[in-house]
Design an enzyme around this catalytic site. Structure first.
Site, PDB file in Angstrom:
ATOM      1  N   TYR A   1      -9.404  15.908  -6.150  1.00 49.37           N
ATOM      2  CA  TYR A   1      -8.686  15.061  -7.116  1.00 49.37           C
ATOM      3  C   TYR A   1      -7.798  15.919  -8.015  1.00 49.37           C
ATOM      4  CZ  TYR A   1      -7.851  11.696 -10.865  1.00 49.37           C
ATOM      5  OH  TYR A   1      -7.248  10.885 -11.800  1.00 49.37           O
TER       6      TYR A   1
ATOM      7  N   LYS B   1      -3.702  15.845  -8.526  1.00 48.07           N
ATOM      8  CA  LYS B   1      -3.029  15.587  -9.807  1.00 48.07           C
ATOM      9  C   LYS B   1      -2.220  16.805 -10.267  1.00 48.07           C
ATOM     10  CE  LYS B   1      -4.108  11.311 -10.306  1.00 48.07           C
ATOM     11  NZ  LYS B   1      -3.057  10.267 -10.320  1.00 48.07           N
TER      12      LYS B   1
ATOM     13  N   ASP C   1       0.878  -1.178   0.000  1.00 44.26           N
ATOM     14  CA  ASP C   1       0.000   0.000   0.000  1.00 44.26           C
ATOM     15  C   ASP C   1       0.912   1.224   0.000  1.00 44.26           C
ATOM     16  OD1 ASP C   1      -1.677   2.172   0.810  1.00 44.26           O
ATOM     17  OD2 ASP C   1      -3.105   0.706   1.603  1.00 44.26           O
ATOM     18  N   VAL C   2       0.734   2.117  -0.969  1.00 46.34           N
ATOM     19  CA  VAL C   2       1.656   3.255  -1.074  1.00 46.34           C
ATOM     20  C   VAL C   2       1.503   4.261   0.069  1.00 46.34           C
ATOM     21  CG1 VAL C   2       1.907   3.051  -3.586  1.00 46.34           C
ATOM     22  CG2 VAL C   2       0.165   4.608  -2.629  1.00 46.34           C
TER      23      VAL C   2
HETATM   24  P1  NAI Z   1      -8.265   1.561 -11.036  1.00 44.70           P
HETATM   25  O1  NAI Z   1      -9.082   1.834  -9.821  1.00 44.70           O
HETATM   26  O2  NAI Z   1      -8.825   0.700 -12.121  1.00 44.70           O
HETATM   27  O3  NAI Z   1      -6.854   0.946 -10.588  1.00 44.70           O
HETATM   28  C1  NAI Z   1      -6.114   1.554  -9.572  1.00 44.70           C
HETATM   29  C2  NAI Z   1      -5.214   0.515  -8.922  1.00 44.70           C
HETATM   30  O4  NAI Z   1      -4.460   1.192  -7.908  1.00 44.70           O
HETATM   31  C3  NAI Z   1      -5.999  -0.624  -8.236  1.00 44.70           C
HETATM   32  O5  NAI Z   1      -5.411  -1.877  -8.550  1.00 44.70           O
HETATM   33  C4  NAI Z   1      -5.861  -0.300  -6.752  1.00 44.70           C
HETATM   34  O6  NAI Z   1      -5.870  -1.459  -5.922  1.00 44.70           O
HETATM   35  C5  NAI Z   1      -4.496   0.403  -6.731  1.00 44.70           C
HETATM   36  N1  NAI Z   1      -4.364   1.261  -5.563  1.00 44.70           N
HETATM   37  C6  NAI Z   1      -5.218   2.218  -5.124  1.00 44.70           C
HETATM   38  N2  NAI Z   1      -4.777   2.746  -3.988  1.00 44.70           N
HETATM   39  C7  NAI Z   1      -3.606   2.128  -3.698  1.00 44.70           C
HETATM   40  C8  NAI Z   1      -2.683   2.227  -2.643  1.00 44.70           C
HETATM   41  N3  NAI Z   1      -2.893   3.051  -1.596  1.00 44.70           N
HETATM   42  N4  NAI Z   1      -1.563   1.472  -2.671  1.00 44.70           N
HETATM   43  C9  NAI Z   1      -1.366   0.593  -3.688  1.00 44.70           C
HETATM   44  N5  NAI Z   1      -2.231   0.420  -4.702  1.00 44.70           N
HETATM   45  C10 NAI Z   1      -3.338   1.183  -4.706  1.00 44.70           C
HETATM   46  O7  NAI Z   1      -7.855   2.999 -11.588  1.00 44.70           O
HETATM   47  P2  NAI Z   1      -7.276   3.500 -13.005  1.00 44.70           P
HETATM   48  O8  NAI Z   1      -8.374   4.131 -13.740  1.00 44.70           O
HETATM   49  O9  NAI Z   1      -6.489   2.423 -13.639  1.00 44.70           O
HETATM   50  O10 NAI Z   1      -6.311   4.684 -12.503  1.00 44.70           O
HETATM   51  C11 NAI Z   1      -4.908   4.501 -12.361  1.00 44.70           C
HETATM   52  C12 NAI Z   1      -4.249   5.868 -12.262  1.00 44.70           C
HETATM   53  O11 NAI Z   1      -4.578   6.634 -13.410  1.00 44.70           O
HETATM   54  C13 NAI Z   1      -4.679   6.705 -11.054  1.00 44.70           C
HETATM   55  O12 NAI Z   1      -3.556   7.399 -10.550  1.00 44.70           O
HETATM   56  C14 NAI Z   1      -5.665   7.682 -11.652  1.00 44.70           C
HETATM   57  O13 NAI Z   1      -5.745   8.891 -10.918  1.00 44.70           O
HETATM   58  C15 NAI Z   1      -5.061   7.900 -13.014  1.00 44.70           C
HETATM   59  N6  NAI Z   1      -5.990   8.389 -14.015  1.00 44.70           N
HETATM   60  C16 NAI Z   1      -7.116   7.656 -14.340  1.00 44.70           C
HETATM   61  C17 NAI Z   1      -7.981   8.137 -15.308  1.00 44.70           C
HETATM   62  C18 NAI Z   1      -9.201   7.398 -15.740  1.00 44.70           C
HETATM   63  O14 NAI Z   1     -10.027   7.999 -16.451  1.00 44.70           O
HETATM   64  N7  NAI Z   1      -9.369   6.116 -15.389  1.00 44.70           N
HETATM   65  C19 NAI Z   1      -7.729   9.426 -15.971  1.00 44.70           C
HETATM   66  C20 NAI Z   1      -6.513  10.098 -15.559  1.00 44.70           C
HETATM   67  C21 NAI Z   1      -5.689   9.579 -14.609  1.00 44.70           C
END
Ligand code: NAI
Length: 252
Positions: A153, A157, A61-62
């Site tokens: 959020y 970012k 966990d980060v």
């Molecule tokens: P998601 O929810 O599908 O995946 C996120 C992953 O991060 C999950 O596997 C989760 O378990 C892990 N995670 C969350 N908190 C954590 C923690 N404290 N320690 C370790 N692992 C943790 O999300 P998604 O959409 O793949 O997003 C990934 C990144 O991309 C994030 O930083 C998000 O802000 C960014 N992002 C996403 C966008 C979108 O439209 N989906 C757009 C722009 C940025």
């Protein structure tokens, strides 16, 4: 010979969505990849459901400095080095500045900003020893687009953009390049959860698609391609930038 042959990559939040696509892409381009995610079983590095067999996952966990440090040392014990760090783990928050209380601000910033510092701090000694060192942070187009109902959020970012530039300045002379990607709305389980919670998921999805000039959601593999470029020798003079992957949302 593939782009990342002989290199070792760590991807935080790599068990789902964008992180999983990044892990898969770096693996397909030759890297040994270990994903750190809070949503994985504890223990030794193990295969991750949905990812290529050779990719390994570790529970971390980060928000837990010691847990992240221990996981990074497990990676080095298994593979001997770390060359690429992708700081991707992140969580969302909705609402205006009036809606989120102090605890929510602390919770989200702890993951989205301090989490990047923790993983970077743990990996830096190993990155310094690499001749191909790169860090890629995952920001968001929210940082610059001024989206409504995303105050916390967006702030998190925006901090990632600033942190990327600061880290780039601090570490470029050590041979570590730091850049970030800024995706638009990406078709991941995160967005799936948002749509499921909407009154009219179909209309909400159509609105998200229309918000991007190319009139669709971004595919996670497109973000992974941008990350792979920023981590690769093809971008060795690219330092401290934000690469938008948003169908033109930022520029047009
Ligand atoms: P998601 O929810 O599908 O995946 C996120 C992953 O991060 C999950 O596997 C989760 O378990 C892990 N995670 C969350 N908190 C954590 C923690 N404290 N320690 C370790 N692992 C943790 O999300 P998604 O959409 O793949 O997003 C990934 C990144 O991309 C994030 O930083 C998000 O802000 C960014 N992002 C996403 C966008 C979108 O439209 N989906 C757009 C722009 C940025």
């Amino acid at each position: 010979m593939s782009t990342f042959d002989g290199l070792v990559a760590v991807v935080t939040g790599g068990a789902s969505g964008i992180g999983a696509a990044i892990a898969t892409r770096l693996h397909d381009d030759g890297a040994h990849v270990v994903v750190l995610d809070r949503d994985l079983p504890a223990g030794e590095p193990a295969p991750v459901p949905g990812l290529p067999d050779d990719v390994r996952g570790l529970r971390a966990d980060v928000t837990d400095s010691e847990g992240v440090r221990a996981a990074v040392e497990q990676v080095v014990a298994a593979y001997g080095q770390i060359d690429i760090l992708v700081n991707n783990a992140g969580i969302g928050a909705q609402g205006t500045v009036a809606d989120n209380d102090d605890a929510e601000w602390a919770r989200v910033l702890d993951v989205n900003v301090v989490g990047m510092a923790r993983a970077s701090r743990a990996c830096l000694p190993h990155l310094r020893a690499s001749e191909h060192a790169a860090i890629v942070n995952v920001s968001s187009i929210a940082a610059t687009a001024g989206l409504p109902q995303r105050a916390l959020y967006t702030a998190s970012k925006g901090a990632v953009l600033a942190l990327t530039r600061a880290m780039a300045a601090d570490h470029v002379r050590e041979g570590i390049r730091v850049n970030c990607v800024s995706p638009g709305t990406v078709d991941t389980p995160w967005i799936g959860r948002l749509l499921d919670a909407a009154d009219d998921p179909g209309a909400e999805r159509a609105a998200l698609e229309a918000r991007q000039p190319h009139e669709r959601l971004v595919d996670p593999t497109e973000v992974a391609g941008a990350v792979a470029y920023l981590a690769s020798p093809a971008s060795t003079s690219t330092v401290g930038v934000s690469l938008a992957v948003d169908g033109g949302m930022h520029e047009l």
